[in-house]
Design a protein around this motif. Structure first.
Motif, short mmCIF file in Angstrom:
data_model
loop_
_atom_site.label_atom_id
_atom_site.label_comp_id
_atom_site.label_asym_id
_atom_site.label_seq_id
_atom_site.Cartn_x
_atom_site.Cartn_y
_atom_site.Cartn_z
N UNK A 113 0.89 -1.16 0.00
CA UNK A 113 0.00 0.00 0.00
C UNK A 113 0.93 1.21 0.00
N UNK A 114 1.03 1.91 -1.13
CA UNK A 114 2.08 2.93 -1.27
C UNK A 114 1.72 4.26 -0.62
N UNK A 145 -10.58 2.47 -10.24
CA UNK A 145 -11.21 1.18 -10.47
C UNK A 145 -11.72 0.62 -9.15
N UNK A 146 -12.79 -0.16 -9.20
CA UNK A 146 -13.24 -0.87 -7.99
C UNK A 146 -12.21 -1.95 -7.66
N UNK A 147 -12.03 -2.27 -6.36
CA UNK A 147 -11.05 -3.30 -5.99
C UNK A 147 -11.24 -4.62 -6.76
N UNK A 148 -12.48 -5.07 -6.94
CA UNK A 148 -12.69 -6.33 -7.66
C UNK A 148 -12.16 -6.25 -9.09
N UNK A 149 -12.47 -5.17 -9.80
CA UNK A 149 -12.02 -5.03 -11.19
C UNK A 149 -10.49 -4.95 -11.25
N UNK A 176 -6.27 -15.11 0.80
CA UNK A 176 -5.29 -14.30 0.07
C UNK A 176 -6.03 -13.26 -0.78
N UNK A 177 -7.13 -13.68 -1.39
CA UNK A 177 -7.91 -12.77 -2.23
C UNK A 177 -8.41 -11.58 -1.41
N UNK A 178 -8.92 -11.87 -0.22
CA UNK A 178 -9.44 -10.77 0.60
C UNK A 178 -8.32 -9.87 1.12
N UNK A 179 -7.17 -10.47 1.37
CA UNK A 179 -6.01 -9.64 1.76
C UNK A 179 -5.65 -8.69 0.62
N UNK A 180 -5.65 -9.21 -0.61
CA UNK A 180 -5.34 -8.37 -1.77
C UNK A 180 -6.41 -7.30 -1.96
N UNK A 181 -7.68 -7.69 -1.87
CA UNK A 181 -8.77 -6.71 -2.05
C UNK A 181 -8.66 -5.59 -1.01
N UNK A 182 -8.27 -5.96 0.22
CA UNK A 182 -8.15 -4.92 1.25
C UNK A 182 -6.95 -4.00 0.99
N UNK A 183 -5.88 -4.55 0.46
CA UNK A 183 -4.72 -3.69 0.11
C UNK A 183 -5.11 -2.72 -1.01
N UNK A 185 -8.12 -1.68 -1.64
CA UNK A 185 -9.07 -0.73 -1.06
C UNK A 185 -8.35 0.37 -0.28
N UNK A 186 -7.38 -0.03 0.55
CA UNK A 186 -6.65 0.95 1.36
C UNK A 186 -5.90 1.94 0.46
N UNK A 187 -5.32 1.43 -0.62
CA UNK A 187 -4.61 2.31 -1.56
C UNK A 187 -5.61 3.26 -2.23
N UNK A 188 -6.73 2.70 -2.66
CA UNK A 188 -7.73 3.49 -3.39
C UNK A 188 -8.31 4.60 -2.53
N UNK A 189 -8.53 4.30 -1.25
CA UNK A 189 -9.08 5.33 -0.36
C UNK A 189 -8.11 6.50 -0.27
N UNK A 190 -6.84 6.22 -0.06
CA UNK A 190 -5.86 7.31 0.04
C UNK A 190 -5.75 8.06 -1.29
N UNK A 191 -5.80 7.30 -2.38
CA UNK A 191 -5.68 7.88 -3.72
C UNK A 191 -6.85 8.82 -4.01
N UNK A 192 -8.06 8.38 -3.69
CA UNK A 192 -9.23 9.21 -3.99
C UNK A 192 -9.34 10.40 -3.04
N UNK A 193 -8.92 10.21 -1.79
CA UNK A 193 -8.87 11.38 -0.88
C UNK A 193 -7.92 12.42 -1.47
N UNK A 194 -6.80 11.96 -2.01
CA UNK A 194 -5.83 12.87 -2.63
C UNK A 194 -6.41 13.56 -3.86
N UNK A 195 -7.20 12.82 -4.64
CA UNK A 195 -7.83 13.43 -5.83
C UNK A 195 -8.78 14.55 -5.43
N UNK A 196 -9.58 14.29 -4.39
CA UNK A 196 -10.53 15.32 -3.95
C UNK A 196 -9.78 16.53 -3.38
N UNK A 197 -8.74 16.24 -2.61
CA UNK A 197 -7.94 17.32 -2.05
C UNK A 197 -7.32 18.17 -3.16
#
Ligand code: CP3
Length: 344
Positions: A113-114, A145-149, A176-183, A185-197
């Motif tokens: 999660x960068x 993208x949504x985590x699943x996609x 393992x799949x859910x661990x990846x989906x959560x990673x 998700x965590x990246x996407x949340x920070x990324x989208x917060x940054x986009x809004x900011x």
């Protein structure tokens, strides 16, 4: 807060009454525009994404040339897997290739999660530049993208009709799949917060492969992660969920707190409204291939679509991305037909 000259899209997302229906097109900055092709012939795909000046110029093209009611950031959903540490190539006429996809728990060690300011700062710079160059003409849509996609591409390693390897991964190694989906998700949340900011006025989440999952799997593998994203963004910006083909779950998507739901052309507007309920904005749903019809037919069908959705709580759009072989005047006819229409 900057004021927008045209805030039809944002008011429609809030459910306010507007003088007309707003319109934009998924993939509106793309290969059907000769001006895009000029830059495409000069620079590589990720070079276009990573150079704020180029991303800005491409983002503004459909606003200037077609007259849409919103700009959408020029980028790609696959910059997130890239920022997490996976190599992504975009090969012309082949689509995306990820040469070292995720297959096992050990592969998760290769990704992270960068810090998004470091790895995706170029997107935030592009957004700031776009907002400046737009001069408040129309709102700017950010996206991810949504985590699943994203899992689909990160595991399959390429595009697919069935994403069978991605599904096998989820069904045989669920932890393992859910661990990846959560990673993701965590990246996407920070990324989208940054986009809004940085200045994005609204966020669209693209779940292009949500329709590959049955209703239960859609909840477990996709929607529970989208819900986390929508929840954390709720007080920052309105979100639109576009889960192509997943119309069976419109009711559950409507309960996430999203402001809008995208629908494709395989569901009637009336049915989508029944599923989604009254208190959410619907976006869509013109068949992108129908932009290849003669212009008078496009105009007639746009009116029929607007009537089917009715006034308010609707953003006119295609049911998926515009095709590269659509003539520019057909795209403009679609947009103009929406802009000319009034409900009396
Ligand atoms: O909508 C816009 O104008 C904004 C830019 C945007 C792009 N990709 C640019 C792009 C957006 C929002 C996306 C999202 C995206 N990318 C999705 C979700 C939406 C969807 O279409 O379902 C997906 C699945 C991707 C992954 C991706 N990127 C694929 C499968 C491809 C190749 C297929 C194709 O359409 O060429 C891309 C490349 C891509 N992303 C192009 C553009 C303009 C074409 C690149 C080129 O050849 O110039």
């Amino acid at each position: 807060m900057s004021t927008l000259q045209n805030d039809l899209l944002l008011r429609t997302l809030r459910g306010e009454k507007t003088e007309r229906t707003p319109v934009w097109m998924m993939r509106q900055a793309g290969r059907y525009l000769p001006e895009y092709m000029v830059l495409r012939n000069k620079y590589g795909f990720f070079e276009r994404c990573q150079t704020p000046e180029l991303a800005c110029e491409i983002t503004l093209q459909p606003v200037d040339i077609i007259g849409v009611d919103a700009a959408i950031l020029f980028s790609d959903i696959l910059v997130v897997p890239q920022a997490m540490g996976l190599e992504v190539q975009l090969i012309e006429s082949q689509g995306p290739i990820l040469p070292d996809p995720i297959k096992t728990l050990a592969d998760l060690k290769r990704i992270r999660v960068p810090e998004v300011d470091e790895s995706l700062g170029y997107v935030f710079d592009a957004i700031k530049m776009i907002k400046k160059e737009l001069h408040g003409r129309v709102p700017l849509i950010g996206f991810a993208g949504a985590p699943w996609t994203l899992l689909c591409y990160m595991v399959q390693g390429k595009g697919s009709k069935t994403f069978d390897e991605a599904k096998t991964f989820c069904y045989t190694q669920p932890e393992v799949a859910h661990q990846l989906l959560q990673m993701i998700t965590d990246t996407t949340i920070k990324y989208l917060q940054g986009q809004v900011k940085a200045g994005a006025d609204t966020i669209q989440i693209f779940d292009s492969w949500g329709g590959l999952l049955g209703p239960e799997d859609f909840e477990v593998l996709s929607l529970q992660y989208i819900r986390q994203i929508v929840t954390t963004l709720k007080d920052l910006a309105p979100t639109i969920i576009f889960a192509k083909g997943a119309w069976q779950s419109l009711d559950k998507m409507a309960e996430t707190g999203a402001a809008g739901l995208g629908i494709d052309w395989c569901i009637k507007p009336q049915t989508a409204r029944q599923f989604a309920g009254k208190n959410i904005t619907l976006q869509g749903n013109y068949d992108p291939a129908k932009l290849l019809s003669p212009i008078p037919i496009i105009k007639k069908e746009v009116k029929a679509m607007l009537d089917a959705f009715g006034p308010g709580r609707h953003i006119a759009n295609l049911g998926h991305g515009i095709l590269p072989n659509v003539p520019v005047d057909h795209a403009r006819a679609f947009v103009d037909a929406v802009k000319e229409y009034r409900f009396d």
